[in-house]
Motif scaffolding. Sequence first.
Motif, PDB file in Angstrom:
ATOM      1  N   ARG A   1     -12.359  26.492  79.149  1.00 21.44           N
ATOM      2  CA  ARG A   1     -12.711  26.842  80.538  1.00 21.44           C
ATOM      3  C   ARG A   1     -13.288  25.615  81.243  1.00 21.44           C
ATOM      4  NH1 ARG A   1     -15.614  32.115  81.773  1.00 21.44           N
ATOM      5  NH2 ARG A   1     -13.784  32.685  82.968  1.00 21.44           N
ATOM      6  N   LEU A  23     -14.910  24.118  84.666  1.00 16.82           N
ATOM      7  CA  LEU A  23     -15.558  24.400  85.958  1.00 16.82           C
ATOM      8  C   LEU A  23     -15.093  23.358  86.972  1.00 16.82           C
ATOM      9  CD1 LEU A  23     -17.823  26.193  87.322  1.00 16.82           C
ATOM     10  CD2 LEU A  23     -19.366  24.287  86.869  1.00 16.82           C
ATOM     11  N   VAL A  40     -12.434  27.611  86.320  1.00 19.64           N
ATOM     12  CA  VAL A  40     -13.435  28.490  86.941  1.00 19.64           C
ATOM     13  C   VAL A  40     -13.846  27.757  88.216  1.00 19.64           C
ATOM     14  CG1 VAL A  40     -15.752  29.466  86.729  1.00 19.64           C
ATOM     15  CG2 VAL A  40     -14.243  29.376  84.726  1.00 19.64           C
ATOM     16  N   TRP A  86     -24.800  28.540  83.602  1.00 17.84           N
ATOM     17  CA  TRP A  86     -23.392  28.949  83.547  1.00 17.84           C
ATOM     18  C   TRP A  86     -22.687  28.505  82.264  1.00 17.84           C
ATOM     19  CZ3 TRP A  86     -21.570  27.377  89.157  1.00 17.84           C
ATOM     20  CH2 TRP A  86     -22.051  28.325  90.064  1.00 17.84           C
ATOM     21  N   LEU A  87     -23.101  27.379  81.693  1.00 18.18           N
ATOM     22  CA  LEU A  87     -22.442  26.881  80.477  1.00 18.18           C
ATOM     23  C   LEU A  87     -22.387  27.977  79.419  1.00 18.18           C
ATOM     24  CD1 LEU A  87     -23.825  23.244  79.975  1.00 18.18           C
ATOM     25  CD2 LEU A  87     -21.654  23.928  80.972  1.00 18.18           C
ATOM     26  N   HIS A 146     -20.818  31.700  81.169  1.00 19.53           N
ATOM     27  CA  HIS A 146     -19.367  31.729  81.443  1.00 19.53           C
ATOM     28  C   HIS A 146     -18.559  30.885  80.460  1.00 19.53           C
ATOM     29  CE1 HIS A 146     -19.890  33.971  85.181  1.00 19.53           C
ATOM     30  NE2 HIS A 146     -20.919  33.183  85.443  1.00 19.53           N
ATOM     31  N   ILE A 200     -18.451  27.691  79.686  1.00 17.04           N
ATOM     32  CA  ILE A 200     -17.833  26.509  80.292  1.00 17.04           C
ATOM     33  C   ILE A 200     -17.746  25.391  79.249  1.00 17.04           C
ATOM     34  CG2 ILE A 200     -18.028  24.762  82.123  1.00 17.04           C
ATOM     35  CD1 ILE A 200     -17.567  27.620  83.227  1.00 17.04           C
ATOM     36  N   ILE A 219     -16.416  20.032  82.861  1.00 19.89           N
ATOM     37  CA  ILE A 219     -16.752  20.105  84.294  1.00 19.89           C
ATOM     38  C   ILE A 219     -15.971  19.061  85.087  1.00 19.89           C
ATOM     39  CG2 ILE A 219     -18.615  19.664  85.983  1.00 19.89           C
ATOM     40  CD1 ILE A 219     -20.589  20.733  83.823  1.00 19.89           C
TER      41      ILE A 219
END
Length: 351
Positions: free
Chosen positions: A5, A7, A36, A98-99, A102, A104, A107
């Motif tokens: 994922r 970001l 995301v 968020w890491l 979600h 993540i 980035i």
Amino acid sequence: MSKKRILVAPLNWGLGHATRCIPIIEALENNDFEPVIASDGVALALLKKEFPHLTALELPSYKIEYAQNGENFKWKLFKQIPNMFTAVRQERKVVDHWLKEHNIDCIISDNRLGVHSKKVPSVFITHQLNVLTGNTSWLTTKIHHHFIKKFNQCWVPDVQDKPNLSGKLGHMNKDCFNIKYIGPISRMKKKDIEQLYDLMVILSGPEPQRTLLENKLKEELKNYEGNVIFIRGVVEEEQKINQRFNITCYNFMNSEELELAFNQSKMVLCRSGYTSIMDLAKLGKKAFFIPTPGQYEQEYLAKKLKKKGMVPSCKQDDFKIDQLLKTDLYKGLKDVGNQQITWKELFGIFN
């Protein structure tokens, strides 16, 4: 095996940062990553419309307000630096949270200074390695570099050699961090189709300057005889289309509609924002630029491209419709920055 994922977080400053992230998000999906999206305001609204199937998260706003008068632009901006630092600190906390929440893995931040982490590979996208603010450029550039150094890589959407699109904005005398020139990014593709419009007007950028230019152009276009498609750059719930005499007006368009409109137009009138320049270079379009008053970066780009005989431009207050006749005397942007992006290689940092 679940997909990594990524970001993707563009700055909400007009629509340019969000729109140039669209091809990156598409390339991530094509290369088996799960993007995301994260931003605020109109930038987030636009990306949600483009990618309704993706997780969308809201970041703290930088609360940047533009001066009504271009001459006050820099000082109004400097007064807002404390707001920006507060937002950057909030971003860091939110991203940390968020890491885990979600899952993540990596980035990509387009000019959002606080969207990075030591725990995952973090990439910063900017065409401004030098931040122009007149006699304070050394200070704004130093502040920018302080933040860029916190990222693993810095992607510059331009070519390294000349001719290039960003000039001294995107090129430094010496590299002080891990810079990768990735070639211009555009969501547009050139199509060989019938041209329906003599002029395409596309507005973007922060208020109140967007509205001031819209009002001025609507007045000037009363004396224009050709067919005009006018995109106001106002992202709302529903698309609105008005037809008045020779002008077809839209509040906003999605990428597909914009690509079609660009290809159907002989000439484009817009701001000299870097994303617009990359789109025009990809499409090989003739254009006329009106830089945002007081925005040094846009004024520099307009001046540079005018001097090189590529695109004519003038100040917002000085614009008259008959100045569009000058575009025929300029060669346009078609031969600049044709480097192809190799996404698989670029995304190697995430594997």
